[in-house]
Structure formats: structure tokens, C-alpha cells
Design a protein around this motif. Structure first.
Motif, PDB file in Angstrom:
ATOM      1  N   UNK A  52      -0.540   7.416  -7.885  1.00 34.52           N
ATOM      2  CA  UNK A  52      -1.618   7.192  -7.365  1.00 34.52           C
ATOM      3  C   UNK A  52      -1.458   6.562  -5.794  1.00 34.52           C
ATOM      4  N   UNK A  53      -2.206   7.241  -4.888  1.00 36.19           N
ATOM      5  CA  UNK A  53      -1.826   6.699  -3.377  1.00 36.19           C
ATOM      6  C   UNK A  53      -3.081   5.901  -2.991  1.00 36.19           C
ATOM      7  N   UNK A  54      -2.904   5.063  -2.185  1.00 32.84           N
ATOM      8  CA  UNK A  54      -3.948   4.349  -1.587  1.00 32.84           C
ATOM      9  C   UNK A  54      -4.435   5.101  -0.460  1.00 32.84           C
ATOM     10  N   UNK A  55      -3.829   5.537   0.543  1.00 29.46           N
ATOM     11  CA  UNK A  55      -3.929   6.523   1.509  1.00 29.46           C
ATOM     12  C   UNK A  55      -3.215   7.854   1.491  1.00 29.46           C
ATOM     13  N   UNK A  56      -3.783   9.075   1.840  1.00 28.09           N
ATOM     14  CA  UNK A  56      -3.006  10.245   2.230  1.00 28.09           C
ATOM     15  C   UNK A  56      -3.458  10.542   3.563  1.00 28.09           C
ATOM     16  N   UNK A  79       0.766  -1.219   0.093  1.00 27.98           N
ATOM     17  CA  UNK A  79      -0.009  -0.124   0.188  1.00 27.98           C
ATOM     18  C   UNK A  79       0.879   1.352   0.082  1.00 27.98           C
ATOM     19  N   UNK A  80       0.424   2.106  -0.816  1.00 30.54           N
ATOM     20  CA  UNK A  80       1.279   3.472  -0.770  1.00 30.54           C
ATOM     21  C   UNK A  80       0.636   4.543  -0.334  1.00 30.54           C
ATOM     22  N   UNK A  81       1.035   5.279   0.580  1.00 29.36           N
ATOM     23  CA  UNK A  81       1.062   6.293   1.789  1.00 29.36           C
ATOM     24  C   UNK A  81       1.572   7.627   1.113  1.00 29.36           C
ATOM     25  N   UNK A  82       0.861   8.701   1.224  1.00 27.67           N
ATOM     26  CA  UNK A  82       1.259  10.046   0.905  1.00 27.67           C
ATOM     27  C   UNK A  82       1.173  10.793   2.287  1.00 27.67           C
ATOM     28  N   UNK A  83       2.098  11.080   2.931  1.00 31.63           N
ATOM     29  CA  UNK A  83       2.342  11.501   4.074  1.00 31.63           C
ATOM     30  C   UNK A  83       2.483  13.080   4.129  1.00 31.63           C
ATOM     31  N   UNK A  84       1.629  14.003   4.607  1.00 34.31           N
ATOM     32  CA  UNK A  84       1.971  15.380   4.213  1.00 34.31           C
ATOM     33  C   UNK A  84       1.992  16.150   5.598  1.00 34.31           C
ATOM     34  N   UNK A  85       3.520  16.533   6.040  1.00 33.01           N
ATOM     35  CA  UNK A  85       3.743  16.656   7.317  1.00 33.01           C
ATOM     36  C   UNK A  85       4.683  17.723   7.260  1.00 33.01           C
ATOM     37  N   UNK A  86       4.452  19.072   7.756  1.00 34.30           N
ATOM     38  CA  UNK A  86       5.540  20.056   7.643  1.00 34.30           C
ATOM     39  C   UNK A  86       6.518  19.938   8.763  1.00 34.30           C
ATOM     40  N   UNK A  87       6.353  19.405   9.963  1.00 34.12           N
ATOM     41  CA  UNK A  87       7.071  19.138  11.090  1.00 34.12           C
ATOM     42  C   UNK A  87       8.406  18.348  10.642  1.00 34.12           C
ATOM     43  N   UNK A  88       9.616  18.854  10.578  1.00 35.64           N
ATOM     44  CA  UNK A  88      10.647  18.271   9.864  1.00 35.64           C
ATOM     45  C   UNK A  88      11.253  17.175  10.950  1.00 35.64           C
ATOM     46  N   UNK A  89      10.860  17.185  12.017  1.00 36.77           N
ATOM     47  CA  UNK A  89      11.262  16.115  12.922  1.00 36.77           C
ATOM     48  C   UNK A  89      10.441  14.992  12.930  1.00 36.77           C
ATOM     49  N   UNK A  90       8.859  15.593  13.105  1.00 36.14           N
ATOM     50  CA  UNK A  90       7.787  14.542  13.164  1.00 36.14           C
ATOM     51  C   UNK A  90       7.469  13.642  11.720  1.00 36.14           C
ATOM     52  N   UNK A 143       2.124  22.049   0.810  1.00 36.12           N
ATOM     53  CA  UNK A 143       0.762  21.676  -0.038  1.00 36.12           C
ATOM     54  C   UNK A 143       1.423  21.760  -1.591  1.00 36.12           C
ATOM     55  N   UNK A 144       2.347  22.636  -2.103  1.00 32.69           N
ATOM     56  CA  UNK A 144       2.730  22.370  -3.190  1.00 32.69           C
ATOM     57  C   UNK A 144       3.445  21.169  -3.484  1.00 32.69           C
ATOM     58  N   UNK A 145       4.390  20.629  -2.584  1.00 28.05           N
ATOM     59  CA  UNK A 145       4.978  19.456  -2.704  1.00 28.05           C
ATOM     60  C   UNK A 145       3.721  18.236  -2.755  1.00 28.05           C
ATOM     61  N   UNK A 146       2.674  18.202  -2.129  1.00 30.29           N
ATOM     62  CA  UNK A 146       1.696  17.199  -2.032  1.00 30.29           C
ATOM     63  C   UNK A 146       0.977  17.580  -3.528  1.00 30.29           C
TER      64      UNK A 146
END
Length: 223
Positions: A44-48, A1-12, A33-36
């Protein structure tokens, strides 16, 4: 399963991505947002998994655009990860198209459990798969052929899971790279052939995965 993780915290963000990869998911990490949007235009992502407070825009606006902008490929399932914990924020996120809403701080175990729940809810992703004498439990990350447990690496497990979602259909190497690896994968490497060769050895004989010359590979229900 391919996941897109959109998170701006560079540690988390990298910590969550590493944890999900250890759970045998392919993960692409975006911090804006631009990267996402760039990733959603070509993959094609299964989950974002979408944070709402992003440096260049509101993730809620991106969430709404996923259902309206034909240039963006909407993931099958959408999970909001955010510090916004007010009831009205939850309602806004779910009304905008999210399938689930998880408030920070959260435990990684809960995130993994919610992803498994989303998989069970999907039309194409089942928690327990059966193809011929193969059985795969996505929640437990275990697989068997007959009564024998298979000792698979996370990548081998992910590849077998993808084949078992598409039994009897020819799957190309490019498609495997798209769904089993993430955006950092080099399309010119022999990664698919190497992992497939290892997986075939572990599945044993008669081999359930056959090669269709010039097309790809097929998981047969009756090898």
C-alpha cells in the motif's frame, strides 16, 4: 509516508529517491512497468510518482489500470513525472487518474512542494498534525511536545508522523515496516524496536506511546 517512484532513468531515479528519503519519506524505486506492478500487487503506497516513458510499456496505460485492475493496490495519490509537456499530454494524464502532473526537467524543491500539497489534499494525510500535546508540521519537518522542539532523525520523524495519523489505534511492527520503511527493509530485524525506543526517549515522560502486548503500539492522546 510511503512513496512508489517509477522512473527508468538509472541516474535520475536514485537521485530523486535519495532526496525523498532525506525528506523522511519511505521510497520504493521501480524502473519498469513490470517492477511497478509487482510492488503495487503487494504494498500500500500513499503516493506514486510515475514516469510515462517506460522501457516495457506506457506509464499512462499503467495509470489507467490502477483504477480498473483489482489486483493492483491504487495509491492514495498519483503524480506524473514526465518529459511530455504538450497540453494534450497533461490532459490525458489527469483524465487517466493523476492528481498532479510535473514536467521534466523540474527542481527537487518543486517536487517536494507538490508532494506536500498532495498530502494536504488527502483525507488521511494532513500537513500539520495535533495529538494531545504533540504537534508535527510535515511541510517544515519539525515536531514539538508542548513548547519543546523535538530533535528527530528522518526515520524517527516518519514513525511519529505515522503514529499521529492513527492516534488511539494499535499499530503493529509489521504495519510500521510497511509504511515507514521501504521494500528493502528486513522484516526480521529489530529496526522498529530500535527506532521506537529512540523516539520514546526523545518524547519524554509521561510516554505517549504505549505497548499493547501481542498487538503493537498505541499513541495515546492523553498519556
Amino acid at each position: 509516508m510511503r512513496i512508489l517512484l517509477v522512473e527508468d532513468d538509472r541516474d535520475l531515479g536514485p537521485v530523486i529517491a535519495m532526496g525523498l528519503r532525506n525528506e523522511a519519506y519511505a521510497v520504493d524505486l521501480a524502473t519498469t512497468c513490470a517492477d511497478a506492478e509487482e510492488l503495487l500487487c503487494g504494498n500500500d503506497f500513499d503516493v506514486a510518482c510515475l514516469d510515462l516513458g517506460l522501457p516495457d510499456g506506457d506509464g499512462l496505460a499503467l495509470l489507467r489500470r490502477l483504477g480498473a485492475d483489482p489486483a493492483l493496490r491504487r495509491p492514495r495519490r498519483l503524480l506524473v513525472l514526465t518529459a511530455r509537456d504538450a497540453v494534450e499530454d497533461r490532459v490525458a494524464g489527469l483524465d487517466a487518474g493523476a492528481d498532479d502532473y510535473l514536467v521534466k526537467p523540474f527542481s527537487f524543491q518543486e517536487l517536494a512542494a507538490r508532494l506536500r500539497a498532495l498530502s494536504r489534499r488527502s483525507d488521511v494525510l494532513d500537513a500539520v498534525l495535533h495529538v494531545g500535546d504533540l504537534r508535527l508540521d510535515s511541510a517544515a519537518h519539525r515536531a514539538w511536545r508542548g513548547d519543546e522542539a523535538l530533535d528527530l532523525t528522518p526515520r524517527e520523524f516518519s514513525m511519529l508522523r505515522y503514529f499521529m495519523h492513527h492516534p488511539g489505534r494499535a499499530v503493529s511492527a509489521e504495519e510500521l515496516l510497511e509504511h515507514v520503511w521501504d521494500a528493502q527493509a528486513d522484516p526480521f530485524t529489530a529496526s522498529v524496536r530500535v527506532i521506537l525506543s529512540r523516539l520514546r526517549r526523545k518524547l519524554g515522560e509521561p510516554g505517549p506511546i504505549t505497548t499493547v502486548t501481542g498487538v503493537g503500539y498505541v499513541l495515546r492522546e492523553s498519556p
